[in-house]
Design a protein around this motif. Structure first.
Motif, PDB file in Angstrom:
ATOM      1  N   ILE A 196       0.859  -1.188   0.000  1.00 44.62           N
ATOM      2  CA  ILE A 196       0.000   0.000   0.000  1.00 44.62           C
ATOM      3  C   ILE A 196       0.892   1.234   0.000  1.00 44.62           C
ATOM      4  O   ILE A 196       1.905   1.290   0.704  1.00 44.62           O
ATOM      5  CB  ILE A 196      -0.902   0.033   1.256  1.00 44.62           C
ATOM      6  CG1 ILE A 196      -1.707  -1.260   1.394  1.00 44.62           C
ATOM      7  CG2 ILE A 196      -1.788   1.258   1.256  1.00 44.62           C
ATOM      8  CD1 ILE A 196      -2.728  -1.485   0.318  1.00 44.62           C
ATOM      9  N   ALA A 197       0.527   2.223  -0.787  1.00 47.86           N
ATOM     10  CA  ALA A 197       1.301   3.463  -0.856  1.00 47.86           C
ATOM     11  C   ALA A 197       0.355   4.609  -1.192  1.00 47.86           C
ATOM     12  O   ALA A 197      -0.796   4.389  -1.563  1.00 47.86           O
ATOM     13  CB  ALA A 197       2.383   3.356  -1.923  1.00 47.86           C
ATOM     14  N   ALA A 198       0.854   5.818  -1.060  1.00 51.04           N
ATOM     15  CA  ALA A 198       0.115   7.009  -1.490  1.00 51.04           C
ATOM     16  C   ALA A 198       0.870   7.599  -2.669  1.00 51.04           C
ATOM     17  O   ALA A 198       2.085   7.753  -2.616  1.00 51.04           O
ATOM     18  CB  ALA A 198       0.005   8.018  -0.363  1.00 51.04           C
ATOM     19  N   ASP A 199       0.148   7.911  -3.751  1.00 52.92           N
ATOM     20  CA  ASP A 199       0.818   8.508  -4.900  1.00 52.92           C
ATOM     21  C   ASP A 199       0.956  10.016  -4.683  1.00 52.92           C
ATOM     22  O   ASP A 199       0.580  10.548  -3.640  1.00 52.92           O
ATOM     23  CB  ASP A 199       0.115   8.152  -6.208  1.00 52.92           C
ATOM     24  CG  ASP A 199      -1.279   8.743  -6.355  1.00 52.92           C
ATOM     25  OD1 ASP A 199      -1.660   9.627  -5.559  1.00 52.92           O
ATOM     26  OD2 ASP A 199      -1.985   8.325  -7.288  1.00 52.92           O
ATOM     27  N   ALA A 200       1.505  10.709  -5.664  1.00 52.03           N
ATOM     28  CA  ALA A 200       1.772  12.145  -5.528  1.00 52.03           C
ATOM     29  C   ALA A 200       0.498  12.964  -5.336  1.00 52.03           C
ATOM     30  O   ALA A 200       0.527  14.050  -4.777  1.00 52.03           O
ATOM     31  CB  ALA A 200       2.541  12.656  -6.736  1.00 52.03           C
ATOM     32  N   ASP A 201      -0.638  12.419  -5.790  1.00 52.43           N
ATOM     33  CA  ASP A 201      -1.914  13.117  -5.633  1.00 52.43           C
ATOM     34  C   ASP A 201      -2.567  12.828  -4.282  1.00 52.43           C
ATOM     35  O   ASP A 201      -3.663  13.308  -4.011  1.00 52.43           O
ATOM     36  CB  ASP A 201      -2.879  12.706  -6.751  1.00 52.43           C
ATOM     37  CG  ASP A 201      -2.353  13.090  -8.126  1.00 52.43           C
ATOM     38  OD1 ASP A 201      -1.677  14.141  -8.228  1.00 52.43           O
ATOM     39  OD2 ASP A 201      -2.619  12.352  -9.084  1.00 52.43           O
ATOM     40  N   GLY A 202      -1.910  12.005  -3.448  1.00 53.17           N
ATOM     41  CA  GLY A 202      -2.468  11.667  -2.148  1.00 53.17           C
ATOM     42  C   GLY A 202      -3.438  10.494  -2.195  1.00 53.17           C
ATOM     43  O   GLY A 202      -4.009  10.112  -1.184  1.00 53.17           O
ATOM     44  N   ARG A 203      -3.631   9.899  -3.353  1.00 56.01           N
ATOM     45  CA  ARG A 203      -4.517   8.752  -3.511  1.00 56.01           C
ATOM     46  C   ARG A 203      -3.815   7.514  -2.970  1.00 56.01           C
ATOM     47  O   ARG A 203      -2.637   7.273  -3.241  1.00 56.01           O
ATOM     48  CB  ARG A 203      -4.846   8.593  -4.991  1.00 56.01           C
ATOM     49  CG  ARG A 203      -5.515   7.294  -5.359  1.00 56.01           C
ATOM     50  CD  ARG A 203      -5.802   7.177  -6.836  1.00 56.01           C
ATOM     51  NE  ARG A 203      -4.657   7.535  -7.650  1.00 56.01           N
ATOM     52  CZ  ARG A 203      -4.703   7.781  -8.939  1.00 56.01           C
ATOM     53  NH1 ARG A 203      -5.843   7.717  -9.596  1.00 56.01           N
ATOM     54  NH2 ARG A 203      -3.620   8.106  -9.610  1.00 56.01           N
TER      55      ARG A 203
END
Length: 195
Positions: free
Chosen positions: A27-34
């Motif tokens: 699980i991670a957060a992308d640059a858009d915070g998604r």
């Protein structure tokens, strides 16, 4: 692949992948915070799904099965494949993927600590794949500032400048980055990536 509500035990969404999934998801957060879910599959693809609804953010090909889990650090996915490559896939720009040929297929999970990716392959080789990154950083941060040094003349650098840069490279561990302290060395393909 399923997303299950941890409190109710009911499926929130499912994703019908074309191949077997043998490794854990990350699980991670992308640059858009998604929030995204990242995993590899036996259909030779790395998948990045939106954790909210299971929609595909992107899928990135490997040349063979992806057996192990995908590690995600600093918005970049790292995984090995049975094609012998260690992949470095930026979640926000999968088209700028980098690979390192380890010489034999990888079925293990990569481990990451201190900016170094550790991975083993079926030849029994265990490599630290941060060398190219260290060389690039050394050139950017240490060598480029010397481009206007007065000791750099029309016929090249002075002996003093050469000695100074060699000492800095030796201290940074990048003077001969393709040769390890025990005398073993990278393959020609790995050396080409580093140098």
């Amino acid at each position: 692949f399923y997303a299950v509500d941890a409190q109710t035990g009911k499926a929130r969404w499912s994703f019908d992948d074309a191949g077997e999934i043998a490794g854990s998801a990350s699980i991670a957060a992308d640059a858009d915070g998604r929030t995204v879910v990242v995993f590899g599959s036996y259909d030779n693809f790395l998948y990045c799904l939106d954790a909210a609804d299971g929609s595909v953010v992107f899928r990135h090909p490997a040349q063979n099965y992806i057996n192990g889990a995908v590690a995600v650090v600093n918005n970049t996915a790292y995984f090995g494949s049975c094609d012998a490559n260690l992949y470095q896939v930026p979640l926000d720009d999968p088209n700028s993927t980098r690979t390192l040929d380890t010489g034999s297929y990888i079925a293990a999970n990569p481990a990451i600590a201190g900016g170094i990716v550790y991975v083993g392959n079926y030849e029994g080789t265990f490599r630290a794949a941060d060398i190219a990154t260290r060389v690039e950083a050394f050139v950017r941060d240490e060598v480029i500032p010397y481009e206007r040094d007065p000791r750099l003349g029309s016929h090249g650098p002075s002996e003093e400048l050469v000695s100074e840069l060699k000492a800095k490279a030796r201290d940074a561990g990048v003077l001969t980055p393709h040769i390890f302290p025990d005398g073993t060395h990278l393959t020609h393909a790995e050396t080409a990536l580093v140098l």
